[in-house]
Design an enzyme around this catalytic site. Sequence first.
Site, PDB file in Angstrom:
ATOM      1  N   ARG A  37       7.716 -14.638  -5.670  1.00 48.72           N
ATOM      2  CA  ARG A  37       7.420 -15.853  -4.899  1.00 48.72           C
ATOM      3  C   ARG A  37       6.625 -16.862  -5.730  1.00 48.72           C
ATOM      4  NH1 ARG A  37       5.784 -11.802  -1.060  1.00 48.72           N
ATOM      5  NH2 ARG A  37       7.437 -11.438   0.484  1.00 48.72           N
ATOM      6  N   GLU A  78      13.391   2.949  -9.505  1.00 51.47           N
ATOM      7  CA  GLU A  78      13.159   3.867  -8.386  1.00 51.47           C
ATOM      8  C   GLU A  78      14.064   5.080  -8.554  1.00 51.47           C
ATOM      9  OE1 GLU A  78      12.428   6.153  -5.400  1.00 51.47           O
ATOM     10  OE2 GLU A  78      11.152   4.410  -5.804  1.00 51.47           O
ATOM     11  N   CYS A 124       6.097   6.890   6.945  1.00 55.24           N
ATOM     12  CA  CYS A 124       5.349   7.255   8.154  1.00 55.24           C
ATOM     13  C   CYS A 124       6.269   7.439   9.360  1.00 55.24           C
ATOM     14  CB  CYS A 124       4.314   6.182   8.474  1.00 55.24           C
ATOM     15  SG  CYS A 124       3.116   5.888   7.167  1.00 55.24           S
ATOM     16  N   ARG A 140      16.924 -11.542  -4.607  1.00 53.44           N
ATOM     17  CA  ARG A 140      15.727 -12.333  -4.919  1.00 53.44           C
ATOM     18  C   ARG A 140      15.398 -12.285  -6.412  1.00 53.44           C
ATOM     19  NH1 ARG A 140      15.273 -10.602   0.300  1.00 53.44           N
ATOM     20  NH2 ARG A 140      14.181 -11.967   1.767  1.00 53.44           N
ATOM     21  N   VAL A 149      11.543   6.978 -14.561  1.00 54.78           N
ATOM     22  CA  VAL A 149      10.749   6.684 -15.752  1.00 54.78           C
ATOM     23  C   VAL A 149      10.142   7.994 -16.238  1.00 54.78           C
ATOM     24  CG1 VAL A 149       8.761   5.448 -16.681  1.00 54.78           C
ATOM     25  CG2 VAL A 149      10.276   4.322 -15.041  1.00 54.78           C
ATOM     26  N   ASP A 153      -0.050   5.083  -3.229  1.00 55.12           N
ATOM     27  CA  ASP A 153      -0.547   6.456  -3.097  1.00 55.12           C
ATOM     28  C   ASP A 153      -0.963   7.086  -4.414  1.00 55.12           C
ATOM     29  OD1 ASP A 153       0.055   6.082  -0.460  1.00 55.12           O
ATOM     30  OD2 ASP A 153       1.721   7.501  -0.395  1.00 55.12           O
ATOM     31  N   ASN A 189       0.868  -1.513   0.927  1.00 57.59           N
ATOM     32  CA  ASN A 189       1.387  -2.880   1.037  1.00 57.59           C
ATOM     33  C   ASN A 189       0.349  -3.913   0.630  1.00 57.59           C
ATOM     34  OD1 ASN A 189       4.246  -3.181   2.342  1.00 57.59           O
ATOM     35  ND2 ASN A 189       3.326  -1.408   3.352  1.00 57.59           N
ATOM     36  N   TYR A 193     -12.381  -6.559  29.188  1.00 60.09           N
ATOM     37  CA  TYR A 193     -12.491  -5.592  30.282  1.00 60.09           C
ATOM     38  C   TYR A 193     -11.597  -5.986  31.439  1.00 60.09           C
ATOM     39  CZ  TYR A 193     -14.023  -3.851  34.784  1.00 60.09           C
ATOM     40  OH  TYR A 193     -14.024  -3.328  36.050  1.00 60.09           O
ATOM     41  N   ARG A 213     -24.259   3.159  22.443  1.00 50.82           N
ATOM     42  CA  ARG A 213     -25.540   3.220  23.155  1.00 50.82           C
ATOM     43  C   ARG A 213     -26.229   4.556  22.932  1.00 50.82           C
ATOM     44  NH1 ARG A 213     -24.633   1.624  29.326  1.00 50.82           N
ATOM     45  NH2 ARG A 213     -26.825   2.226  29.384  1.00 50.82           N
TER      46      ARG A 213
END
Length: 460
Positions: A24, A37, A47, A74, A84, A290, A312, A433, A449
């Site tokens: 970008r 990858e 997840c 892109r 790799v 990670d 991210n 509330y 409290r």
Amino acid sequence: MATERLVVVGGDAAGMAAASQARRLRKPDELAITAFERGHFTSYSACGIPYWVGGDVDGPDALIARTAGEHRARDIDLRMRTEVTELDLDRGRVRTRELDNGGRETWTGFDKLVLATGARPRRPGLPGIDAPGVHGVQTLDDGQALLDTLDASSGRRAVVVGAGYIGVEMAEALIRRGYAVTVLEQSAQPMSTLDPDMGALVHEAMCGMGIETVCGTTVTGVLTDEGGRARAVTTEDGEYPADVVVLGLGVRPETTLAAAAGLPLGESGGLLTDLAMRVRGQDHIWAGGDCVEVLDLISGRTRHIALGTHANKHGQVIGANVGGGYATFPGVVGTAVSKVCDLEIARTGLLEREALAAGLRFVTATVEATNRAGYYPGARPMHVKMLAERRTGRLLGVQIVGREGAGKRVDIAAVALTAGMTVERMTALDLGYAPPFSPVWDPVLVAARKAAGAVRAAGA
């Protein structure tokens, strides 16, 4: 002006967020981006795998945020199924091997390097642990392999080894698929990411849901049948029949390449970076996701926390810096939330053992309240535990176990921790509330409290 070369190792959350943000900010003739990858998928939600296995969501396509084709459109040269195998930092290049093309190896040069190699599941070296029918759950490929086993199995007995986040989520997924589930956990209680008293609440609830939960036991191996497939899990105390075995023992940073290249690692084996996510001691190498350790804002130490939210954010920070801007990742407070069936489990900040390890003196307060006004239909119990620094009253950590509406209340505490609030100050928070959502005093504020009272009673 010569075109700079950016190489990204790892095509999931951190790596592709970095590549996308850098694109970008800089055009292809300014910055050429090549990403590698080794798997079949990119930019996906690991997840979501338990919810795919459990049938709550379709997959794997539903879990993919952006396909390889979309990245390439892109102007990111994304090479899938390419591993790799070596970092040559002196010459500024990486060695790669194509996994689906006869193992062809090539070298690719870089001016800037991003390491986003993720984490690998813990897999103890026990007899039978690699037998067919034993599954780790880390990638979409892992999820598909588990589903293939479930579809082919004629039995309906599952053993989950480990009762952390992945373990309890996979136990729920297997219950939803009609399996009789046994969870084996080495610690005294499930969810070692909670204090034992809060983990005991999870244990009780899991047993009440029909999940046999055996704690304080050590797995010694996996037994196999005549065909070599898993048929049972053995422990020091007995044998548990299984048609499928799922490993939920957590993960460790995947930093094999980084270690071989002499890059700095922390106590957990994660890469060490500065606030800009640049690898310490390196001018042109960044790391995120990670595979890194991050600063814990409460203890002041680095720790390894494998979460997509962090990955991210790391990628966004790295991409901004690689792209010529400036951004930082200040650290974390350790917020996490999960569920098993209708029980919600959350924590943020430090546990008691973590506070002790950091040399902090603290008080604790635990309250039982309800998720909505007690007279409103559907009110359910909720337990909140709070840690506060003894002398100052600074909030140190919160744990929550309860039903609907319990888990995301931890965000109140996460904001308070990030702001460095005291428990006394928290009691004045102006929270929303209405009877369907909360009692007049929200359970988090009730705990604050009580904690403030404990701080006053403890004195200096």
